[in-house]
Design a protein around this motif. Structure first.
Motif, mmCIF file in Angstrom:
data_model
loop_
_atom_site.group_PDB
_atom_site.id
_atom_site.type_symbol
_atom_site.label_atom_id
_atom_site.label_comp_id
_atom_site.label_asym_id
_atom_site.label_seq_id
_atom_site.Cartn_x
_atom_site.Cartn_y
_atom_site.Cartn_z
ATOM 1 N N VAL A 27 77.411 25.873 35.106
ATOM 2 C CA VAL A 27 77.685 27.581 35.832
ATOM 3 C C VAL A 27 78.229 27.319 37.201
ATOM 4 O O VAL A 27 78.364 26.286 37.772
ATOM 5 N N ASP A 35 79.883 23.040 27.954
ATOM 6 C CA ASP A 35 78.549 22.860 27.447
ATOM 7 C C ASP A 35 78.319 22.175 26.034
ATOM 8 O O ASP A 35 77.620 21.729 25.405
ATOM 9 N N SER A 83 71.213 24.719 29.012
ATOM 10 C CA SER A 83 70.166 25.796 28.612
ATOM 11 C C SER A 83 69.345 25.318 27.407
ATOM 12 O O SER A 83 69.642 24.470 26.407
ATOM 13 N N MET A 136 74.604 31.945 22.302
ATOM 14 C CA MET A 136 74.594 30.477 22.725
ATOM 15 C C MET A 136 74.004 29.850 21.291
ATOM 16 O O MET A 136 73.614 30.629 20.510
ATOM 17 N N ASN A 160 73.019 38.089 28.514
ATOM 18 C CA ASN A 160 72.738 36.939 29.685
ATOM 19 C C ASN A 160 71.929 37.207 30.621
ATOM 20 O O ASN A 160 71.339 38.385 30.863
ATOM 21 N N ASN A 171 74.142 34.979 35.770
ATOM 22 C CA ASN A 171 75.443 34.751 34.875
ATOM 23 C C ASN A 171 76.461 35.603 35.030
ATOM 24 O O ASN A 171 77.600 35.512 35.028
ATOM 25 N N TYR A 199 66.322 25.908 31.600
ATOM 26 C CA TYR A 199 66.948 24.847 31.471
ATOM 27 C C TYR A 199 66.148 23.775 31.154
ATOM 28 O O TYR A 199 65.245 23.458 32.136
HETATM 29 C C1 LMR Z 1 75.168 30.321 28.504
HETATM 30 O O1 LMR Z 1 75.988 29.701 27.790
HETATM 31 O O2 LMR Z 1 75.345 31.696 28.504
HETATM 32 C C2 LMR Z 1 74.280 29.804 29.414
HETATM 33 O O3 LMR Z 1 73.606 28.827 28.867
HETATM 34 C C3 LMR Z 1 75.161 29.049 30.635
HETATM 35 C C4 LMR Z 1 74.176 28.521 31.447
HETATM 36 O O4 LMR Z 1 74.018 27.432 31.496
HETATM 37 O O5 LMR Z 1 73.247 29.470 32.312
#
Ligand code: LMR
Length: 345
Positions: free
Chosen positions: A51, A89, A107, A188, A226, A230, A253
């Protein structure tokens, strides 16, 4: 003549200085300047996340780095790499397991692929408010969840928070469950989250975080869920003018370190790092709430946004809709974790 004489003196002085330096170098250990003092003993930790810097996770990572440096008198340096600049990610958990980075904070949804029981934290309406989140994240349940990571070669240090998740769309306001019908939603990677959208009659599509902005811009899907932080920091709202404040899920997280790396750290360093982590976590859980509130206020100033807050009655309708997810979770993993969470709250 005078000029030539001057050049001669200068050359002798230079040769002398170089010889003196060479002699010094061979007899003494290398001396670093202030910034690099003790470099040969410094432990460097690469902390990768996806992020923006000015988000609850980005800020907590920087705070942790600063506290660790202070508490260890510079023996440990945490280098933070935000915005997926090292790994996306999709890649970061493998990078941690390989030891290519020492620390990440994905996350919870992304951890469910390693430990499916973690889906409990993705259940909609599992937390009513920030107080509940804090009790669970910093109490016994949090500890038990983090301990499960050990069998995968990961040392879980803490659970951090971002905030409650909201729904956005480029189509129309999302108020009744039927408003989701046939819409494509970015999600996600978490089975519970996919099922949540299926129950609403929508089509969930897993997209990594670093591709969300681009896919929204290209209208590859109609909505996403979200946190405000974000949505705000990555400008998702530019393509998603309909925002529903539903607080239906929580984005947390898992702050984790490669276990082999952790086990090789001196005991006193582990203790200082844990101390820094506890301070950072307490700070993060308060700061994240404030940041989401402030950024929501900012978005409310934007005349192009249509922001709707669910009423209690509407939230109740959503809760009923999602009830089967709890039954499915219990069938698969038993009721232990769910009971522990309800007891802690
Ligand atoms: C997302 O993929 O929307 C979130 O997990 C990103 C994050 O790390 O906040």
């Amino acid at each position: 003549m005078k000029k030539q004489w001057g050049i001669g003196v200068l050359s002798i002085a230079l040769v002398g200085a170089v010889m003196f330096m060479m002699q010094k170098q061979s007899s003494e250990p290398i001396v670093y300047d202030d910034e690099q003092k003790g470099l040969n003993q410094q432990i460097v930790i690469y902390f990768s996340h996806v992020v923006a810097e000015n988000t609850p996770k980005g800020l907590a990572a920087q705070k942790f780095a600063q506290l660790v440096e202070e508490k260890t008198n510079g023996r440990v340096k945490v280098e933070v790499f935000p915005n997926g600049s090292l790994y996306s990610d999709e890649e970061e958990i493998d990078a941690l397991l390989r030891g290519d980075v020492q620390m990440i904070a994905p996350s919870v949804s992304k951890v469910t692929q390693l430990i499916p029981e973690w889906q409990v934290l993705d259940l909609p309406f599992i937390f009513e408010n920030y107080g509940d989140v804090e009790k669970v994240f910093t109490g016994e349940v949090g500890k038990n969840l983090l301990a499960m990571l050990e069998r995968k070669g990961i040392k879980g240090l803490a659970l951090w928070g971002n905030g409650f998740k909201q729904m956005t769309s480029n189509r129309h306001p999302l108020v009744e469950p039927s408003d989701f019908s046939s819409l494509k939603f970015r999600v996600m990677p978490s089975e519970v989250i996919e099922r949540q959208f299926q129950l609403l009659g929508a089509k969930p599509i897993v997209v990594p975080f670093n591709r969300v902005y681009e896919s929204l811009e290209k209208h590859e899907f109609d909505g996403q869920e979200n946190t405000i932080s974000n949505i705000y920091s990555k400008s998702f709202y530019q393509f998603q003018p309909y925002l529903t404040i539903s607080n239906h899920g929580y984005l947390g997280y898992a702050v984790m370190v490669n276990k082999v790396f952790w086990d090789h750290l001196p005991k006193d360093i582990q203790e200082k790092m844990m101390e820094a982590m506890q301070e950072t976590t307490a700070w993060n859980l308060t700061q994240s709430k404030e940041q989401n509130e402030e950024e929501l206020a900012q978005m409310k100033q934007n005349p192009r946004m249509h922001i709707y807050e669910l009423t209690e009655k509407e939230r109740e309708t959503w809760k009923q809709k999602f009830m089967p997810l709890y039954q499915e979770f219990e069938r698969e993993f038993g009721s232990g974790l769910l009971r522990q969470i309800k007891k802690a709250e």
